[in-house]
Design a protein around this motif. Structure first.
Motif, PDB file in Angstrom:
ATOM      1  N   THR A 115       0.822  -1.205   0.000  1.00 25.65           N
ATOM      2  CA  THR A 115       0.000   0.000   0.000  1.00 25.65           C
ATOM      3  C   THR A 115       0.854   1.252   0.000  1.00 25.65           C
ATOM      4  OG1 THR A 115      -1.750  -1.164   1.203  1.00 25.65           O
ATOM      5  CG2 THR A 115      -1.799   1.250   1.244  1.00 25.65           C
ATOM      6  N   ALA A 118       2.825   1.656  -3.283  1.00 25.44           N
ATOM      7  CA  ALA A 118       1.977   2.154  -4.366  1.00 25.44           C
ATOM      8  C   ALA A 118       1.690   3.638  -4.197  1.00 25.44           C
ATOM      9  CB  ALA A 118       0.677   1.362  -4.408  1.00 25.44           C
ATOM     10  N   ARG A 119       1.626   4.102  -2.971  1.00 25.47           N
ATOM     11  CA  ARG A 119       1.361   5.519  -2.697  1.00 25.47           C
ATOM     12  C   ARG A 119       2.640   6.358  -2.725  1.00 25.47           C
ATOM     13  NH1 ARG A 119      -2.830   6.075   2.274  1.00 25.47           N
ATOM     14  NH2 ARG A 119      -2.822   8.230   1.493  1.00 25.47           N
ATOM     15  N   TYR A 149       7.162  -5.839  -3.820  1.00 29.80           N
ATOM     16  CA  TYR A 149       5.950  -5.330  -4.456  1.00 29.80           C
ATOM     17  C   TYR A 149       6.295  -5.005  -5.902  1.00 29.80           C
ATOM     18  CZ  TYR A 149       2.231  -2.161  -5.903  1.00 29.80           C
ATOM     19  OH  TYR A 149       1.214  -1.562  -6.599  1.00 29.80           O
ATOM     20  N   PRO A 390      -1.823  -3.689  -2.841  1.00 31.41           N
ATOM     21  CA  PRO A 390      -2.188  -2.434  -2.179  1.00 31.41           C
ATOM     22  C   PRO A 390      -3.597  -2.498  -1.606  1.00 31.41           C
ATOM     23  CG  PRO A 390      -1.178  -1.993  -4.305  1.00 31.41           C
ATOM     24  CD  PRO A 390      -1.429  -3.471  -4.252  1.00 31.41           C
ATOM     25  N   GLY A 391      -3.749  -2.012  -0.392  1.00 31.85           N
ATOM     26  CA  GLY A 391      -5.051  -1.984   0.242  1.00 31.85           C
ATOM     27  C   GLY A 391      -5.538  -3.312   0.769  1.00 31.85           C
ATOM     28  N   ASN A 431      -9.618  -1.148  -5.523  1.00 33.23           N
ATOM     29  CA  ASN A 431      -8.191  -0.929  -5.233  1.00 33.23           C
ATOM     30  C   ASN A 431      -7.341  -0.972  -6.487  1.00 33.23           C
ATOM     31  OD1 ASN A 431      -8.573  -0.579  -2.511  1.00 33.23           O
ATOM     32  ND2 ASN A 431      -8.044  -2.680  -1.945  1.00 33.23           N
ATOM     33  N   ARG A 432      -7.700  -1.859  -7.420  1.00 34.85           N
ATOM     34  CA  ARG A 432      -6.919  -1.908  -8.674  1.00 34.85           C
ATOM     35  C   ARG A 432      -7.044  -0.599  -9.424  1.00 34.85           C
ATOM     36  NH1 ARG A 432      -8.912  -7.173  -8.534  1.00 34.85           N
ATOM     37  NH2 ARG A 432     -10.628  -6.760  -9.984  1.00 34.85           N
ATOM     38  N   LYS A 434      -7.757   2.336  -7.985  1.00 36.60           N
ATOM     39  CA  LYS A 434      -7.165   3.356  -7.126  1.00 36.60           C
ATOM     40  C   LYS A 434      -5.644   3.370  -7.215  1.00 36.60           C
ATOM     41  CE  LYS A 434      -7.025   4.783  -2.252  1.00 36.60           C
ATOM     42  NZ  LYS A 434      -7.581   4.481  -0.890  1.00 36.60           N
ATOM     43  N   TYR A 435      -5.063   2.166  -7.182  1.00 32.58           N
ATOM     44  CA  TYR A 435      -3.612   2.070  -7.122  1.00 32.58           C
ATOM     45  C   TYR A 435      -2.977   1.767  -8.484  1.00 32.58           C
ATOM     46  CZ  TYR A 435      -4.314   1.962  -2.066  1.00 32.58           C
ATOM     47  OH  TYR A 435      -4.671   2.271  -0.793  1.00 32.58           O
ATOM     48  N   SER A 437      -2.984  -1.022 -10.242  1.00 31.91           N
ATOM     49  CA  SER A 437      -2.314  -2.322 -10.325  1.00 31.91           C
ATOM     50  C   SER A 437      -3.346  -3.436 -10.294  1.00 31.91           C
ATOM     51  CB  SER A 437      -1.323  -2.496  -9.166  1.00 31.91           C
ATOM     52  OG  SER A 437      -1.992  -2.425  -7.942  1.00 31.91           O
TER      53      SER A 437
END
Length: 437
Positions: A115, A118-119, A149, A390-391, A431-432, A434-435, A437
């Motif tokens: 997470t 990714a951020r 990751y 992520p997440g 999440n995919r 949002k991030y 991925s």
């Protein structure tokens, strides 16, 4: 996560992690460090290095003592430690980094690494592993892989903290059981509960909460041959036949009278300490707490194999390197010294109640003297870590919610898990997006 929560495990590794990665973080540079020789010493101007962590329990006391000792021995390096509850820590870190007020080094759980990578809150540390010659062979394989990751390394593992089986020896004796022989498999476990019930003891209190009934359920889903997610974590699978069987086995124990029907948060553990509950699946972090209770006759053992394979819930602390707007090479050198020094005091850290990630430390005879922690080190090959997505922590919380509903009898296990998976799949899809991925 914790009241919870170490190692020659960083070995020389962490020092290089700080050195290489901190140097790569910034846009500006304050110039070369006055001196630096691989982290053995630092003779430059006094430097302050900020380190954030979430060690709020007994391990935090040990960590602070080590930092105080380091600061006493190093007049020109000041390590400042900021300690927050883990949930506050993770909420605070991104904003602090974006404003330029983040730490230099951050301790992070394995399931949070993807997470924050990714951020872009933390930096890759592949160069660290390469420069030090660190590889999977130096660590437990599952722990080493957990720092990855998208094929890049973001964490250098410190430890592994699993759940184990704590048991009340006085209650075992009352039921005619041998306190030197805790159950190791399903038949022995069920026979133990039957004997305890015959002595008027509800022997295995099952908490509906993540800490730690949910972690028990997590472990058993994997033991029964299931998993919470598919291989690439694009779909939740904790409503599989195996998962339903695992949760149903636990709820039947409640129906059969081996546990109260509505156990409060931490009541299962407190009941163990007050001679009401004979068995509690709980984290390794409780070892030192129980040592503070001399009137409690207790033991600890690996979680019994109830299903077709061994598996336990576990997580891992990693050192991560935080993004910086500017680079201070003197901080780089000072960080190297601190982390290398910490690695030399790894047995003190392991005494905080953690299984060292590094193989050489677990093989050290002095580590083996830490009897209880060493007992749970046997679970390392069986650790069922979450995937690097992520997440993923928020998604896993939906399993704990479904588990809660099943244990409290609000829904049948299959219905609770089906409903949880429907929500989890939607969140995984979100999440995919949002991030990316």
């Amino acid at each position: 996560m914790t009241t919870f929560n170490r190692r020659q495990l960083l070995g020389l590794g962490l020092g290089a992690a700080a050195a290489v990665s901190l140097a790569a973080c910034g846009d500006d540079d304050k110039g070369p460090a006055t001196t630096g020789n691989g982290g053995k010493d630092y003779t430059g101007p006094k430097v302050t290095i900020n380190l954030w962590n979430g060690f709020t329990g007994g391990d935090g006391d040990i960590f602070k003592k080590l930092v105080d000792q380091f600061n006493t021995e190093h007049a020109n390096i000041a390590i400042t430690v900021a300690t927050y509850k883990w949930e506050d820590y993770y909420a605070k870190l991104p904003g602090a980094v974006s404003s330029g007020n983040g730490p230099d080094i951050a301790v992070m759980h394995m399931d949070m690494i993807a997470t924050f990578a990714a951020r872009k809150v933390i930096q890759p540390v592949d160069d660290v592993a390469s420069a030090l010659g660190l590889s999977e062979s130096d660590f437990a394989a599952t722990v080493w892989k957990g720092g990855l990751y998208q094929s890049k390394r973001y964490g250098i593992p410190l430890d592994m903290h699993p759940v184990g089986m704590y048991y009340n020896k006085a209650l075992f004796q009352k039921a005619g059981l041998d306190p030197a022989k805790p159950p190791t498999n399903r038949s022995e476990f069920e026979a133990t509960l039957t004997a305890l019930k015959g002595a008027g003891i509800q022997g295995f209190w099952i908490s509906p909460f993540q800490f730690t009934g949910g972690m028990t359920g997590y472990s058993l889903v994997h033991q029964f041959g299931g998993a919470l997610y598919n291989a690439d974590a694009t779909k939740a699978t904790f409503n599989s036949d195996q998962a339903v069987e695992a949760v149903s086995w636990l709820t039947k124990l409640i129906a059969d009278g081996h546990s109260p029907a509505n156990v409060g948060q931490d009541a299962d553990y407190l009941a163990l300490k007050s001679n009401q509950n004979a068995i509690n699946i709980n984290g390794i972090w409780q070892v030192n707490d129980l040592k503070k209770s001399p009137d409690v006759q207790w033991g600890v053992a690996p979680v019994p194999q109830i299903g077709t394979r061994k598996a336990v819930w576990a997580n891992s602390h990693n050192f991560t390197i935080v993004q910086q707007k500017t680079t201070d090479a003197n901080k780089v050198a000072g960080a190297k010294v601190f982390i290398n020094w910490l690695s030399q005091h790894s047995l003190d850290w392991a005494a905080g109640g953690q299984v060292p990630a590094r193989n050489a430390v677990r093989d050290d005879p002095k580590f083996k003297e830490l009897t209880e922690v060493n007992t749970l080190a046997a679970e390392l090959p069986d650790a069922a870590f979450p995937p690097a997505a992520p997440g993923i922590g928020d998604v896993t919380n939906l399993f704990y919610t479904a588990f809660n509903e099943a244990v409290l009898g609000k829904k049948a296990p299959k219905q609770a898990l089906d409903d949880g998976v429907a929500k989890a799949d939607k969140l995984l899809e979100d999440n995919r997006k949002k991030y990316g991925s």
